[in-house]
Design an enzyme around this catalytic site. Structure first.
Site, PDB file in Angstrom:
ATOM      1  N   ASP A 174      -4.039   5.393   6.518  1.00 34.15           N
ATOM      2  CA  ASP A 174      -4.552   6.631   7.105  1.00 34.15           C
ATOM      3  C   ASP A 174      -5.597   6.247   8.164  1.00 34.15           C
ATOM      4  O   ASP A 174      -5.246   5.916   9.299  1.00 34.15           O
ATOM      5  CB  ASP A 174      -5.106   7.471   5.943  1.00 34.15           C
ATOM      6  CG  ASP A 174      -5.792   8.747   6.368  1.00 34.15           C
ATOM      7  OD1 ASP A 174      -5.549   9.223   7.474  1.00 34.15           O
ATOM      8  OD2 ASP A 174      -6.594   9.281   5.559  1.00 34.15           O
ATOM      9  N   ARG A 207       0.906  12.225  -9.146  1.00 36.21           N
ATOM     10  CA  ARG A 207       1.404  10.868  -8.873  1.00 36.21           C
ATOM     11  C   ARG A 207       2.833  10.701  -9.410  1.00 36.21           C
ATOM     12  O   ARG A 207       3.586   9.873  -8.922  1.00 36.21           O
ATOM     13  CB  ARG A 207       0.518   9.818  -9.557  1.00 36.21           C
ATOM     14  CG  ARG A 207      -0.883   9.718  -8.981  1.00 36.21           C
ATOM     15  CD  ARG A 207      -1.546   8.450  -9.491  1.00 36.21           C
ATOM     16  NE  ARG A 207      -2.998   8.476  -9.354  1.00 36.21           N
ATOM     17  CZ  ARG A 207      -3.648   8.123  -8.247  1.00 36.21           C
ATOM     18  NH1 ARG A 207      -2.988   7.733  -7.190  1.00 36.21           N
ATOM     19  NH2 ARG A 207      -4.967   8.166  -8.210  1.00 36.21           N
ATOM     20  N   GLU A 260       0.844  -1.206   0.000  1.00 30.75           N
ATOM     21  CA  GLU A 260       0.000   0.000   0.000  1.00 30.75           C
ATOM     22  C   GLU A 260       0.872   1.246   0.000  1.00 30.75           C
ATOM     23  O   GLU A 260       2.040   1.192   0.389  1.00 30.75           O
ATOM     24  CB  GLU A 260      -0.870   0.002   1.277  1.00 30.75           C
ATOM     25  CG  GLU A 260      -2.334  -0.263   1.030  1.00 30.75           C
ATOM     26  CD  GLU A 260      -3.082   0.852   0.299  1.00 30.75           C
ATOM     27  OE1 GLU A 260      -2.464   1.659  -0.403  1.00 30.75           O
ATOM     28  OE2 GLU A 260      -4.313   0.898   0.431  1.00 30.75           O
ATOM     29  N   ASP A 261       0.286   2.369  -0.410  1.00 31.38           N
ATOM     30  CA  ASP A 261       1.028   3.631  -0.358  1.00 31.38           C
ATOM     31  C   ASP A 261       1.002   4.222   1.051  1.00 31.38           C
ATOM     32  O   ASP A 261       2.011   4.655   1.582  1.00 31.38           O
ATOM     33  CB  ASP A 261       0.450   4.631  -1.378  1.00 31.38           C
ATOM     34  CG  ASP A 261      -1.070   4.772  -1.295  1.00 31.38           C
ATOM     35  OD1 ASP A 261      -1.715   4.088  -0.473  1.00 31.38           O
ATOM     36  OD2 ASP A 261      -1.631   5.580  -2.067  1.00 31.38           O
ATOM     37  N   PHE A 265      -1.863  16.010   4.317  1.00 30.20           N
ATOM     38  CA  PHE A 265      -2.245  15.372   3.063  1.00 30.20           C
ATOM     39  C   PHE A 265      -1.034  15.437   2.146  1.00 30.20           C
ATOM     40  O   PHE A 265      -0.555  16.518   1.810  1.00 30.20           O
ATOM     41  CB  PHE A 265      -3.445  16.082   2.436  1.00 30.20           C
ATOM     42  CG  PHE A 265      -3.921  15.391   1.204  1.00 30.20           C
ATOM     43  CD1 PHE A 265      -4.692  14.243   1.280  1.00 30.20           C
ATOM     44  CD2 PHE A 265      -3.555  15.873  -0.051  1.00 30.20           C
ATOM     45  CE1 PHE A 265      -5.106  13.581   0.128  1.00 30.20           C
ATOM     46  CE2 PHE A 265      -3.971  15.214  -1.210  1.00 30.20           C
ATOM     47  CZ  PHE A 265      -4.745  14.068  -1.112  1.00 30.20           C
TER      48      PHE A 265
HETATM   49  P1  5GP Z   1      -7.458   4.736   4.613  1.00 22.90           P
HETATM   50  O1  5GP Z   1      -8.461   3.743   4.147  1.00 22.90           O
HETATM   51  O2  5GP Z   1      -6.364   4.161   5.495  1.00 22.90           O
HETATM   52  O3  5GP Z   1      -8.117   5.930   5.262  1.00 22.90           O
HETATM   53  O4  5GP Z   1      -6.788   5.371   3.363  1.00 22.90           O
HETATM   54  C1  5GP Z   1      -6.033   4.677   2.474  1.00 22.90           C
HETATM   55  C2  5GP Z   1      -6.019   5.362   1.124  1.00 22.90           C
HETATM   56  O5  5GP Z   1      -6.373   6.762   1.197  1.00 22.90           O
HETATM   57  C3  5GP Z   1      -4.604   5.351   0.611  1.00 22.90           C
HETATM   58  O6  5GP Z   1      -4.347   4.170  -0.094  1.00 22.90           O
HETATM   59  C4  5GP Z   1      -4.566   6.594  -0.261  1.00 22.90           C
HETATM   60  O7  5GP Z   1      -5.013   6.292  -1.552  1.00 22.90           O
HETATM   61  C5  5GP Z   1      -5.534   7.548   0.402  1.00 22.90           C
HETATM   62  N1  5GP Z   1      -4.825   8.513   1.266  1.00 22.90           N
HETATM   63  C6  5GP Z   1      -4.746   8.532   2.610  1.00 22.90           C
HETATM   64  N2  5GP Z   1      -3.992   9.553   3.054  1.00 22.90           N
HETATM   65  C7  5GP Z   1      -3.579  10.201   1.940  1.00 22.90           C
HETATM   66  C8  5GP Z   1      -2.741  11.343   1.726  1.00 22.90           C
HETATM   67  O8  5GP Z   1      -2.196  12.000   2.635  1.00 22.90           O
HETATM   68  N3  5GP Z   1      -2.531  11.694   0.416  1.00 22.90           N
HETATM   69  C9  5GP Z   1      -3.081  11.030  -0.628  1.00 22.90           C
HETATM   70  N4  5GP Z   1      -2.807  11.481  -1.841  1.00 22.90           N
HETATM   71  N5  5GP Z   1      -3.873   9.949  -0.459  1.00 22.90           N
HETATM   72  C10 5GP Z   1      -4.100   9.545   0.810  1.00 22.90           C
END
Ligand code: 5GP
Length: 175
Positions: A104, A167, A100-101, A154
């Site tokens: 959050d 990206r 995963e990237d 963010f």
């Molecule tokens: P989660 O489900 O943990 O809230 O979020 C996961 C997804 O939200 C990540 O795979 C990503 O695509 C997006 N995301 C969460 N935080 C960020 C951020 O700071 N920047 C960006 N560009 N995407 C984020």
């Protein structure tokens, strides 16, 4: 929020990311000891990280792609994970590594881990994320491996987008 390229501040540059990937891959190479791994890259955000990471892995490896979305064009999680495209091969008795990237809220990570456990009896399941935003977590889940811990910013670049832009930046930045 609008994000302009000239407003971006670098959080992690190319060298820091490269070094972190060497550290992570060394841990993964040690863990799997040459056993086959099925890497699952969560599109679109993890594509750059996954492509750099897997080239440092020395075990037999297959890569699969799945597509989920939780952000849309906002800079806050919608709180709901959409499975846009999840087609996976048989993962029974396989070593599965989710790439995963960023984690959050943790909803995407939890969704993926639960999905795999519900559908397969895997040999092992590990979760590797480049970034970990621990402060915004809403569900109890921790990546087994992560590169950098960040606070509630963010971020864009190195695969991460703002409304599908940025990206392609080779570094990770924030406004
Ligand atoms: P989660 O489900 O943990 O809230 O979020 C996961 C997804 O939200 C990540 O795979 C990503 O695509 C997006 N995301 C969460 N935080 C960020 C951020 O700071 N920047 C960006 N560009 N995407 C984020």
């Amino acid at each position: 929020m609008d994000i302009k390229l000239e407003e971006l501040k670098i959080l992690f540059d190319e060298k820091q990311i490269r070094e972190k990937i060497k550290e992570l891959s060394a841990k993964l190479n040690k863990l799997y000891k040459g056993e086959e791994v099925i890497a699952i890259c969560a599109l679109k955000g993890a594509v750059i990280f996954a492509s750099d990471l897997i080239r440092e892995l020395n075990m037999p490896l297959r890569i699969e792609f799945i597509r989920l979305s939780s952000y849309g064009s906002s800079t806050k999680s919608s709180g709901k994970v959409n499975a846009v495209d999840i087609k996976l091969p048989d993962l029974n008795e396989k070593n599965v590594l989710i790439i995963e990237d960023i984690v959050d809220t943790g909803l995407t990570a939890k969704f993926l881990v639960d999905f795999i456990h519900m559908n397969f009896h895997v040999k092992s399941l590990k979760f590797c994320s480049l970034l970990d935003k621990k402060v915004t977590r809403k569900v109890e889940i921790e990546p087994d491996f992560y590169g950098f811990d960040i606070d509630d910013k963010f971020v864009v670049g190195y695969g991460l987008d703002y409304d599908e832009h940025y990206r392609n930046l080779p570094y990770i930045a924030y406004k």
